[in-house]
Design a protein around this motif. Structure first.
Motif, mmCIF file in Angstrom:
data_model
loop_
_atom_site.group_PDB
_atom_site.id
_atom_site.type_symbol
_atom_site.label_atom_id
_atom_site.label_comp_id
_atom_site.label_asym_id
_atom_site.label_seq_id
_atom_site.Cartn_x
_atom_site.Cartn_y
_atom_site.Cartn_z
ATOM 1 N N GLY A 192 0.808 -1.211 0.000
ATOM 2 C CA GLY A 192 0.000 0.000 0.000
ATOM 3 C C GLY A 192 0.841 1.260 0.000
ATOM 4 O O GLY A 192 0.567 2.215 -0.732
ATOM 5 N N ILE A 193 1.889 1.268 0.824
ATOM 6 C CA ILE A 193 2.780 2.437 0.876
ATOM 7 C C ILE A 193 3.524 2.600 -0.439
ATOM 8 O O ILE A 193 3.610 3.703 -0.997
ATOM 9 N N ALA A 194 4.039 1.501 -0.966
ATOM 10 C CA ALA A 194 4.795 1.558 -2.228
ATOM 11 C C ALA A 194 3.922 2.049 -3.371
ATOM 12 O O ALA A 194 4.394 2.765 -4.265
ATOM 13 N N THR A 195 2.657 1.689 -3.346
ATOM 14 C CA THR A 195 1.741 2.070 -4.422
ATOM 15 C C THR A 195 1.328 3.532 -4.331
ATOM 16 O O THR A 195 1.234 4.231 -5.348
ATOM 17 N N GLN A 196 1.109 4.023 -3.111
ATOM 18 C CA GLN A 196 0.523 5.352 -2.946
ATOM 19 C C GLN A 196 1.543 6.481 -2.761
ATOM 20 O O GLN A 196 1.204 7.646 -2.983
ATOM 21 N N VAL A 197 2.744 6.166 -2.352
ATOM 22 C CA VAL A 197 3.784 7.192 -2.201
ATOM 23 C C VAL A 197 4.713 7.086 -3.405
ATOM 24 O O VAL A 197 5.374 6.075 -3.592
ATOM 25 N N LYS A 198 4.762 8.129 -4.199
ATOM 26 C CA LYS A 198 5.465 8.069 -5.487
ATOM 27 C C LYS A 198 6.955 8.395 -5.339
ATOM 28 O O LYS A 198 7.457 9.398 -5.837
ATOM 29 N N ALA A 199 7.636 7.533 -4.642
ATOM 30 C CA ALA A 199 9.090 7.633 -4.476
ATOM 31 C C ALA A 199 9.589 6.253 -4.081
ATOM 32 O O ALA A 199 8.828 5.436 -3.540
ATOM 33 N N PRO A 200 10.868 5.955 -4.328
ATOM 34 C CA PRO A 200 11.401 4.644 -3.946
ATOM 35 C C PRO A 200 11.199 4.366 -2.455
ATOM 36 O O PRO A 200 11.557 5.194 -1.610
ATOM 37 N N LEU A 201 10.636 3.205 -2.156
ATOM 38 C CA LEU A 201 10.376 2.816 -0.769
ATOM 39 C C LEU A 201 11.529 1.987 -0.234
ATOM 40 O O LEU A 201 11.963 1.022 -0.847
ATOM 41 N N ASN A 202 12.010 2.383 0.948
ATOM 42 C CA ASN A 202 13.070 1.674 1.673
ATOM 43 C C ASN A 202 12.446 1.047 2.917
ATOM 44 O O ASN A 202 11.748 1.719 3.671
ATOM 45 N N VAL A 203 12.665 -0.249 3.115
ATOM 46 C CA VAL A 203 12.232 -0.889 4.354
ATOM 47 C C VAL A 203 13.443 -1.510 5.044
ATOM 48 O O VAL A 203 14.477 -1.739 4.433
ATOM 49 N N LEU A 204 13.265 -1.773 6.338
ATOM 50 C CA LEU A 204 14.349 -2.258 7.186
ATOM 51 C C LEU A 204 14.177 -3.735 7.481
ATOM 52 O O LEU A 204 13.086 -4.194 7.833
ATOM 53 N N SER A 205 15.259 -4.480 7.383
ATOM 54 C CA SER A 205 15.248 -5.894 7.726
ATOM 55 C C SER A 205 14.835 -6.102 9.184
ATOM 56 O O SER A 205 15.316 -5.412 10.085
ATOM 57 N N LEU A 206 13.941 -7.053 9.388
ATOM 58 C CA LEU A 206 13.490 -7.459 10.713
ATOM 59 C C LEU A 206 13.229 -8.961 10.674
ATOM 60 O O LEU A 206 13.096 -9.528 9.582
ATOM 61 N N ASN A 211 13.729 -11.103 2.852
ATOM 62 C CA ASN A 211 14.031 -11.565 1.504
ATOM 63 C C ASN A 211 13.861 -10.471 0.455
ATOM 64 O O ASN A 211 12.767 -9.953 0.244
ATOM 65 N N CYS A 212 14.959 -10.130 -0.209
ATOM 66 C CA CYS A 212 14.947 -9.064 -1.214
ATOM 67 C C CYS A 212 13.978 -9.357 -2.359
ATOM 68 O O CYS A 212 13.259 -8.472 -2.824
ATOM 69 N N ASN A 213 13.980 -10.603 -2.834
ATOM 70 C CA ASN A 213 13.146 -10.936 -3.986
ATOM 71 C C ASN A 213 11.664 -10.771 -3.688
ATOM 72 O O ASN A 213 10.901 -10.251 -4.511
ATOM 73 N N LYS A 214 11.258 -11.178 -2.491
ATOM 74 C CA LYS A 214 9.859 -11.011 -2.116
ATOM 75 C C LYS A 214 9.512 -9.536 -1.981
ATOM 76 O O LYS A 214 8.462 -9.083 -2.437
ATOM 77 N N LEU A 215 10.404 -8.781 -1.350
ATOM 78 C CA LEU A 215 10.127 -7.352 -1.155
ATOM 79 C C LEU A 215 10.017 -6.623 -2.483
ATOM 80 O O LEU A 215 9.206 -5.705 -2.632
ATOM 81 N N LYS A 216 10.809 -7.022 -3.445
ATOM 82 C CA LYS A 216 10.741 -6.401 -4.764
ATOM 83 C C LYS A 216 9.358 -6.572 -5.374
ATOM 84 O O LYS A 216 8.821 -5.635 -5.992
ATOM 85 N N THR A 217 8.734 -7.738 -5.193
ATOM 86 C CA THR A 217 7.399 -7.969 -5.751
ATOM 87 C C THR A 217 6.348 -7.097 -5.071
ATOM 88 O O THR A 217 5.286 -6.837 -5.647
ATOM 89 N N LEU A 218 6.633 -6.628 -3.846
ATOM 90 C CA LEU A 218 5.699 -5.763 -3.118
ATOM 91 C C LEU A 218 5.886 -4.290 -3.465
ATOM 92 O O LEU A 218 5.120 -3.449 -2.994
ATOM 93 N N GLY A 219 6.922 -3.988 -4.256
ATOM 94 C CA GLY A 219 7.152 -2.609 -4.662
ATOM 95 C C GLY A 219 8.292 -1.921 -3.949
ATOM 96 O O GLY A 219 8.531 -0.726 -4.165
ATOM 97 N N VAL A 220 9.012 -2.650 -3.092
ATOM 98 C CA VAL A 220 10.147 -2.059 -2.370
ATOM 99 C C VAL A 220 11.305 -1.839 -3.345
ATOM 100 O O VAL A 220 11.603 -2.693 -4.176
ATOM 101 N N ARG A 221 11.974 -0.693 -3.227
ATOM 102 C CA ARG A 221 13.087 -0.371 -4.113
ATOM 103 C C ARG A 221 14.435 -0.401 -3.402
ATOM 104 O O ARG A 221 15.476 -0.437 -4.051
ATOM 105 N N ARG A 222 14.417 -0.383 -2.071
ATOM 106 C CA ARG A 222 15.674 -0.339 -1.306
ATOM 107 C C ARG A 222 15.461 -1.101 0.003
ATOM 108 O O ARG A 222 14.449 -0.929 0.689
#
Length: 256
Positions: A192-206, A211-222
């Motif tokens: 939802g955040i990746a879709t609605q905020v028009k800038a590369p989304l960075n999330v933190l490992s927890l 998993n980078c590959n899964k996060l990429k499918t959700l719209g995460v860029r960093r």
């Protein structure tokens, strides 16, 4: 292409940017040697290396010297974690950002958390700060310098999604290059955040968000791991030190 341009491009390539987080020169060189394409400093890790806790307890000059040493000795772009800017007023924070840019980093993380009390800066107040930072950077020759605007809504709010999106939109409109949301875990929130905020989304490992590959499918860029690696290294050192003292033997230091 300079490092600022290179770093920007890394957020818009076909691959997710997996950022290595360093806390001193050795960790930075190790990450570069391993193949990481960019480094972000971790204020938590830097503080720990000096025997302090995170939260702008380090003298800013000392913090900047460590970042400068890293920047001068790696060939890949470096993003500096400057917490909330090490200042109580806009002029001081803007000055600190410019000083950080002057040492050769390609970008910064700057957060909306208050440091002397719990809470976040008002949305409009933080947006104005980001606008002042962007304006000053442009005026001093740092066009496209990457401002990764961090919000701590997921650390401080009970139902953070809607406010996170509101903050993200306001921050990007005010000049932020990217949006950093540490603490978010749910796939639906990330998407939802990746879709609605028009800038590369960075999330933190927890734990559970790794998993980078899964996060990429959700719209995460960093994707970054913050202080997790430095914590791991510290734990290994502590365990080995305790074992040395308990056994009065150094054999395990030479075992694979």
């Amino acid at each position: 292409m300079n490092k600022i341009q290179q770093f920007n491009q890394q957020h818009h390539s076909s691959d997710l940017l997996f950022l290595g987080n360093a806390w001193d020169l050795l960790s930075a060189l190790t990450l570069e040697k391993a193949g990481f394409q960019a480094i972000g400093t971790t204020s938590w890790g830097i503080a720990n290396s000096l025997g302090l806790k995170d939260g702008e307890l380090i003298d800013f000059d000392q913090h900047l010297r460590i970042i400068k040493i890293i920047t001068e000795h790696v060939s890949i772009p470096v993003s500096a974690d400057i917490e909330a800017g090490y200042g109580e007023d806009t002029d001081t924070i803007v000055k600190n950002v410019l000083r950080t840019a002057d040492i050769g980093v390609a970008g910064i993380n700057i957060e909306d958390s208050l440091k002397k009390q719990r809470g976040l800066r008002d949305i409009s107040q933080h947006a104005r700060l980001l606008l002042e930072i962007r304006t000053a950077l442009n005026q001093h020759g740092y066009k496209d310098f990457f401002i990764n605007a961090r919000t701590d809504t997921y650390f401080q709010k009970d139902n953070p999604l809607l406010e996170t999106i509101e903050r993200g939109k306001a921050y990007v409109e005010s000049g932020a290059s990217g949006f950093f949301v540490p603490g978010v875990i749910l796939d639906s929130d990330i998407h939802g955040i990746a879709t609605q905020v028009k800038a590369p989304l960075n999330v933190l490992s927890l734990p559970g968000l790794t998993n980078c590959n899964k996060l990429k499918t959700l719209g995460v860029r960093r994707f970054s791991f913050g202080n997790a690696l430095s914590d791991k290294i510290i734990a290994v050192m502590e365990n080995n030190a305790a074992q040395l003292l308990a056994l009065k033997d150094t054999t395990h230091l030479y075992e694979d």
